[in-house]
Design a protein around this motif. Sequence first.
Motif, PDB file in Angstrom:
ATOM      1  N   ALA A 137       3.916   0.303  -4.895  1.00 41.14           N
ATOM      2  CA  ALA A 137       3.250  -0.761  -4.144  1.00 41.14           C
ATOM      3  C   ALA A 137       2.976  -1.950  -5.062  1.00 41.14           C
ATOM      4  O   ALA A 137       3.152  -3.115  -4.661  1.00 41.14           O
ATOM      5  CB  ALA A 137       1.954  -0.238  -3.525  1.00 41.14           C
ATOM      6  N   ARG A 152       4.200   6.461  -0.382  1.00 43.79           N
ATOM      7  CA  ARG A 152       4.622   5.575  -1.476  1.00 43.79           C
ATOM      8  C   ARG A 152       3.632   5.675  -2.641  1.00 43.79           C
ATOM      9  O   ARG A 152       2.427   5.625  -2.450  1.00 43.79           O
ATOM     10  CB  ARG A 152       4.671   4.132  -0.968  1.00 43.79           C
ATOM     11  N   VAL A 189       0.053  -3.829   6.602  1.00 44.26           N
ATOM     12  CA  VAL A 189       0.864  -2.966   5.744  1.00 44.26           C
ATOM     13  C   VAL A 189       2.223  -2.743   6.403  1.00 44.26           C
ATOM     14  O   VAL A 189       2.321  -2.654   7.630  1.00 44.26           O
ATOM     15  CB  VAL A 189       0.134  -1.617   5.520  1.00 44.26           C
ATOM     16  N   PHE A 248       5.074   2.666   4.402  1.00 44.11           N
ATOM     17  CA  PHE A 248       4.072   2.911   3.368  1.00 44.11           C
ATOM     18  C   PHE A 248       3.811   4.389   3.093  1.00 44.11           C
ATOM     19  O   PHE A 248       3.337   4.747   2.018  1.00 44.11           O
ATOM     20  CB  PHE A 248       2.751   2.217   3.746  1.00 44.11           C
ATOM     21  N   HIS A 296       0.844  -1.193   0.000  1.00 45.47           N
ATOM     22  CA  HIS A 296       0.000   0.000   0.000  1.00 45.47           C
ATOM     23  C   HIS A 296       0.875   1.237   0.000  1.00 45.47           C
ATOM     24  O   HIS A 296       1.982   1.247   0.534  1.00 45.47           O
ATOM     25  CB  HIS A 296      -0.894  -0.002   1.245  1.00 45.47           C
ATOM     26  N   GLN A 354      -2.286  -6.530  -3.172  1.00 46.17           N
ATOM     27  CA  GLN A 354      -2.532  -5.095  -3.261  1.00 46.17           C
ATOM     28  C   GLN A 354      -3.995  -4.900  -3.626  1.00 46.17           C
ATOM     29  O   GLN A 354      -4.512  -5.573  -4.527  1.00 46.17           O
ATOM     30  CB  GLN A 354      -1.668  -4.421  -4.328  1.00 46.17           C
TER      31      GLN A 354
END
Length: 416
Positions: free
Chosen positions: A249, A244, A237, A241, A182, A261
């Motif tokens: 991801a 990002r 996650v 993250f 994520h 995802q």
Amino acid sequence: MRYFGKKSMMAAALLASTSMASAADVEVLHWWTSGGEAAALNVLKDDLAGQSIGWNDMPVAGGGGESAMTVLRARVTAGDPPTAVQMLGFDILDWAEEGALANLNDVAAAEGWDAVVPAALQAFAKHDGQWISAPVNVHSTNWVWANKAVLDELGIAQPTTWAEFEAAMAAVKAAGKTALAHGGQAWQEATMFDGVVLSVGGVDFYRKAFIDLDPEALGSDMMVEAFDRMATLRSYVDDNFSGRDWNLASAMVINGDAAFQIMGDWAKGEFLNAGKTPGEDFLCFRVPGSAGTVSFNSDQFAMFAVESADARASQGAMAASIMSPSFQSAFNVVKGSVPARTDVPNDDFDACGKQGMAELAAAADSDSLVGSMAHGHANRASVKNAMYDVVTAHFNGEYDSATAAEELVTAVELAQ
């Protein structure tokens, strides 16, 4: 590349008669900057190049398009709008209400758009009976993408229920891998929320909450459960993250660093761009619990009103190219989406593409096709952004689930 059937030849003749001037280059504002997106956009560039129409690229990075819309507002305010702009949902209608968009009715009539574009897309491509944009595709947001090798290694079957999905993520985490890839951006969390809300309450609840903005639905126990599920997703996650980009991801899943995802089907373009094959290297399936429903968004190119006859001719040619069946097939095969017109065959699409086309048609027939809240097809930007704020605040631990549901009611009320 172009489809020169009878109607397209009529459109070409119409454009020629409308302006004897040679077509000008098109300046195109968009946010397709990832590898898969750029590969898809090249299909359109090449198509126009075959008509001697040059392409002045104006990319603005940011997967949700918010930055692009900021740049657009500045250009229009300065009296210098681009020729064409990638847009979503209610943003198109907002610009139409300002009288800023060109009339594409002549091209649309010549090529019969009314008969082949689904009504759900026409609701955003037309304003007061006037075609104002050309739909490029139909995306849907309630997808999960999975690395098949990771699942096979851990003996995990494709989950079909939310409980199975939780168990699968727990098994991946226990094996020392990231369960859910994520990117910590508001639009990405909202994209996950699309599928999660459908998984909890189905299409009727989704409509009441996101389209009707029913306060009882927004503050209900079902909405609390949806936030609880988002909290569960957050627990799987990785810690890095924040900020990002979505395609990074996707790369985590492609490279086997993560198992799953939740992302719209534009993610498939990244897998294809990396040489991966659906069913062999990766799996595509609906967010568990949301099967049979589709939350959609449609990328469209809105044409801004311009004074130059050359520019208007180019706009017409670009719109005709976008809507030709051959382009709709070639572009969407690469992009990961499905065609915006109903008469395009699925022969060139891979397994996930064929699945997406079939599920879109079935959802439309069963009245289970709903506009994506996350991508501006459920309500206007002010409401969407208010929802973004609450969903992201909850995802980052600022609210518990019950408080988040209460805040959602308040935020939507103030945004209307």
